[in-house]
Design an enzyme around this catalytic site. Structure first.
Site, short mmCIF file in Angstrom:
data_model
loop_
_atom_site.label_atom_id
_atom_site.label_comp_id
_atom_site.label_asym_id
_atom_site.label_seq_id
_atom_site.Cartn_x
_atom_site.Cartn_y
_atom_site.Cartn_z
N LEU A 125 0.84 -1.21 0.00
CA LEU A 125 0.00 0.00 0.00
C LEU A 125 0.87 1.25 0.00
CD1 LEU A 125 -2.88 1.24 0.27
CD2 LEU A 125 -2.59 1.12 2.75
N PRO A 128 6.52 5.90 -1.73
CA PRO A 128 7.46 6.92 -1.22
C PRO A 128 6.76 8.25 -0.90
CG PRO A 128 8.44 5.74 -3.05
CD PRO A 128 7.03 5.25 -2.95
N GLY A 131 2.20 7.91 2.60
CA GLY A 131 2.21 7.00 3.74
C GLY A 131 0.86 7.09 4.45
N THR A 158 6.73 -4.96 4.37
CA THR A 158 7.11 -6.09 5.23
C THR A 158 6.99 -7.40 4.43
OG1 THR A 158 6.28 -4.92 7.15
CG2 THR A 158 6.53 -7.31 7.38
N GLU A 363 0.87 0.77 10.24
CA GLU A 363 -0.58 0.48 10.29
C GLU A 363 -1.33 1.65 10.94
OE1 GLU A 363 -2.18 -3.28 10.55
OE2 GLU A 363 -0.40 -4.30 9.82
N SER A 366 0.24 7.03 15.48
CA SER A 366 -0.61 7.38 16.64
C SER A 366 -1.47 8.60 16.32
CB SER A 366 0.27 7.66 17.86
OG SER A 366 0.84 6.46 18.33
P1 FAD Z 1 3.99 10.26 7.03
O1 FAD Z 1 2.62 9.89 6.59
O2 FAD Z 1 4.82 11.10 6.14
O3 FAD Z 1 3.90 10.93 8.48
C1 FAD Z 1 4.96 11.69 9.05
C2 FAD Z 1 4.43 12.33 10.35
O4 FAD Z 1 3.35 13.21 10.05
C3 FAD Z 1 3.88 11.29 11.34
O5 FAD Z 1 4.16 11.70 12.65
C4 FAD Z 1 2.37 11.35 11.10
O6 FAD Z 1 1.63 10.95 12.26
C5 FAD Z 1 2.20 12.84 10.81
N1 FAD Z 1 1.00 13.09 10.02
C6 FAD Z 1 0.75 12.75 8.71
N2 FAD Z 1 -0.47 13.15 8.35
C7 FAD Z 1 -1.04 13.73 9.43
C8 FAD Z 1 -2.30 14.33 9.70
N3 FAD Z 1 -3.28 14.40 8.78
N4 FAD Z 1 -2.51 14.86 10.92
C9 FAD Z 1 -1.54 14.79 11.92
N5 FAD Z 1 -0.35 14.21 11.72
C10 FAD Z 1 -0.09 13.71 10.50
N6 FAD Z 1 3.31 -0.15 4.49
C11 FAD Z 1 2.70 -1.08 3.72
O7 FAD Z 1 1.92 -0.74 2.82
N7 FAD Z 1 2.94 -2.40 3.90
C12 FAD Z 1 3.78 -2.88 4.85
O8 FAD Z 1 3.96 -4.10 4.98
C13 FAD Z 1 4.46 -1.92 5.68
N8 FAD Z 1 5.38 -2.34 6.60
C14 FAD Z 1 6.15 -1.41 7.26
C15 FAD Z 1 7.24 -1.81 8.03
C16 FAD Z 1 8.07 -0.87 8.63
C17 FAD Z 1 9.24 -1.34 9.43
C18 FAD Z 1 7.79 0.52 8.48
C19 FAD Z 1 8.66 1.55 9.11
C20 FAD Z 1 6.72 0.92 7.74
C21 FAD Z 1 5.90 -0.02 7.10
N9 FAD Z 1 4.85 0.38 6.26
C22 FAD Z 1 4.20 -0.55 5.47
C23 FAD Z 1 4.58 1.80 6.04
C24 FAD Z 1 3.84 2.46 7.20
O9 FAD Z 1 2.52 2.04 7.24
C25 FAD Z 1 4.01 3.97 7.01
O10 FAD Z 1 5.35 4.26 7.36
C26 FAD Z 1 3.02 4.77 7.87
O11 FAD Z 1 1.73 4.65 7.35
C27 FAD Z 1 3.39 6.24 7.98
O12 FAD Z 1 3.63 6.79 6.71
P2 FAD Z 1 4.97 7.64 6.45
O13 FAD Z 1 6.11 6.84 6.99
O14 FAD Z 1 5.00 8.02 5.02
O15 FAD Z 1 4.81 8.91 7.38
#
Ligand code: FAD
Length: 383
Positions: A125, A128, A131, A158, A363, A366
């Site tokens: 899902l 880059p 998220g 994952t 997933e 917070s």
């Molecule tokens: P961002 O979305 O860029 O967020 C950055 C910060 O901004 C965070 O603090 C967030 O809370 C905050 N933020 C963003 N939007 C808002 C808002 N509207 N209001 C307030 N705060 C906000 N994904 C998959 O699809 N499949 C997987 O199997 C999978 N496995 C993973 C395994 C690992 C080890 C890791 C690190 C990630 C994995 N992920 C996977 C991705 C994971 O789900 C995303 O990293 C997560 O959804 C956060 O997205 P981002 O890292 O792009 O952070």
């Protein structure tokens, strides 16, 4: 809700506890250092029936209820979150999505192998650029006759380099946001799909986390999972239950922190007696114990709601938010009990803290779960 476990639930928890104590926990530190768990563990998870929990027996599953699934997931999280994550994704996000949304052909082809641990699934899902804002993903699937050609990139996946099949989300329609997204089942060896493992993670080092690049990957129309344009619903229904699985894994981490902190406090002596005698050390331990109980009860509530066919998505967010923050707090408290030794990787609590840290990020972060809970309570969306 009856908090007493049935005979079957007690038996499956004992089976998982014994397996973790013998075959997982003793190797967790070495797998962490080697940045790879032993792949044979997947076959063992399958042979014990854990990878088929809640999947109907006619598709090779082992049946069982959602609380049994939670109990096994908690035990795996207690032993090694890197192993727990393999099951949470391959079973929790991929196999369960096929049960709910897959065609009969997809179920017959993939579920028996996924449940046996002969195949591994991953969930594609995140991209880059998207998220938390997954509804604006940009990977595209273009119609080519009866086939689709998929182009785009996924990250942080994952099981990515281990997987035999990807549950992949791509944009099929011109509609903006979640309405134009469809779900596909893509074999990991499809021409045009390349995978690269991401190294240097703070925790979950034994787990294969990968980037996937898709360059005009051709799949038949029959690869669609659920109706075209309903992919976001497929993803969100998977994640609603998936969050229960992450929460259960966090309960396991917190329980491991409690076990480690109590044992160490009973051995380490300072000021002429074990540190368990010092009231402020007891405070650290009791804070962990309260977090374990609260996180466990919130997680069991989700399993109970699912079993009774009740709405559970908000309760799943509550459990995931609380349990993930509790796991980080508990690991931090356990490390404090260990003093300077907690900072050395010869002792278990440093890994628990590193593994716990991602739980408040994936997933749904917070912050995102607070917004989901807030939306459910107020009826107003902050997205
Ligand atoms: P961002 O979305 O860029 O967020 C950055 C910060 O901004 C965070 O603090 C967030 O809370 C905050 N933020 C963003 N939007 C808002 C808002 N509207 N209001 C307030 N705060 C906000 N994904 C998959 O699809 N499949 C997987 O199997 C999978 N496995 C993973 C395994 C690992 C080890 C890791 C690190 C990630 C994995 N992920 C996977 C991705 C994971 O789900 C995303 O990293 C997560 O959804 C956060 O997205 P981002 O890292 O792009 O952070």
């Amino acid at each position: 809700m009856d908090l007493a476990l049935s005979a079957e639930q007690t038996a499956v928890r004992s089976l998982a506890r014994d397996f973790v104590d013998r075959e997982v926990a003793p190797h967790a530190a070495a797998w962490d250092r080697a940045e790879a768990v032993d792949r044979a563990i997947v076959g063992r998870l399958g042979a014990l029936g854990f990878l088929g929990l809640t999947v109907p027996e006619e598709y090779g599953g082992s049946g069982g209820d959602h609380l049994s699934y939670v109990l096994v997931t908690e035990e795996l999280g207690r032993g090694d979150s890197a192993v727990r994550g393999i099951l949470s994704v391959s079973l929790g996000l991929v196999a369960k999505s096929l049960v709910a949304w897959g065609s009969e052909e997809q179920k017959r082809e993939w579920l028996p192998r996924l449940c046996a641990g002969e195949a591994v699934g991953c969930f594609g899902l995140t991209e880059p650029g998207t998220g938390s804002d997954a509804a604006h993903l940009t990977t595209r699937a273009e119609r080519a006759g009866s086939d689709y050609l998929i182009t785009g990139a996924k990250t942080f996946i994952t099981n990515g380099t281990w997987a035999d099949v990807v549950l992949l989300f791509a944009r099929t329609g011109p509609e903006p946001g979640h309405r134009g997204i469809s779900a596909f089942l893509v074999p990991a060896d499809a021409p045009g799909l390349t995978r690269r493992e991401i190294h240097g993670k703070l925790g979950l080092r034994g787990q294969a986390t990968a980037e996937l690049v898709l360059d005009t990957v051709r799949v038949p129309g029959g690869a669609l999972v659920g109706p075209a344009g309903k992919g976001f619903a497929v993803a969100m229904s998977a994640l609603a239950k998936g969050r229960m699985s992450v929460a259960a894994g966090c309960v396991g981490i917190a329980q491991a922190c409690l076990d480690a902190a109590v044992a160490y406090a009973g051995e380490r002596e300072q000021f002429g007696r074990t540190i368990a005698h010092h009231q402020l050390v007891q405070e650290l331990i009791s804070d962990i114990a309260v977090d374990v109980d609260a996180a466990r009860l919130l997680t069991w509530r989700v399993a109970d709601l699912i079993e009774r066919g009740r709405p559970f998505a908000t309760e799943s967010s509550v459990a995931k938010l609380y349990a993930s923050e509790a796991a980080v707090r508990s690991a931090n408290n356990a490390l404090q009990v260990y003093g300077g030794y907690g900072y050395i990787d010869e002792y278990p609590v440093g890994k628990l803290l590193r593994d716990a840290r991602v739980m408040t990020l994936y997933e749904g972060t917070s912050q995102i779960h607070k917004l989901l809970i807030g939306r459910a309570l107020t009826g107003v969306s902050a997205f």
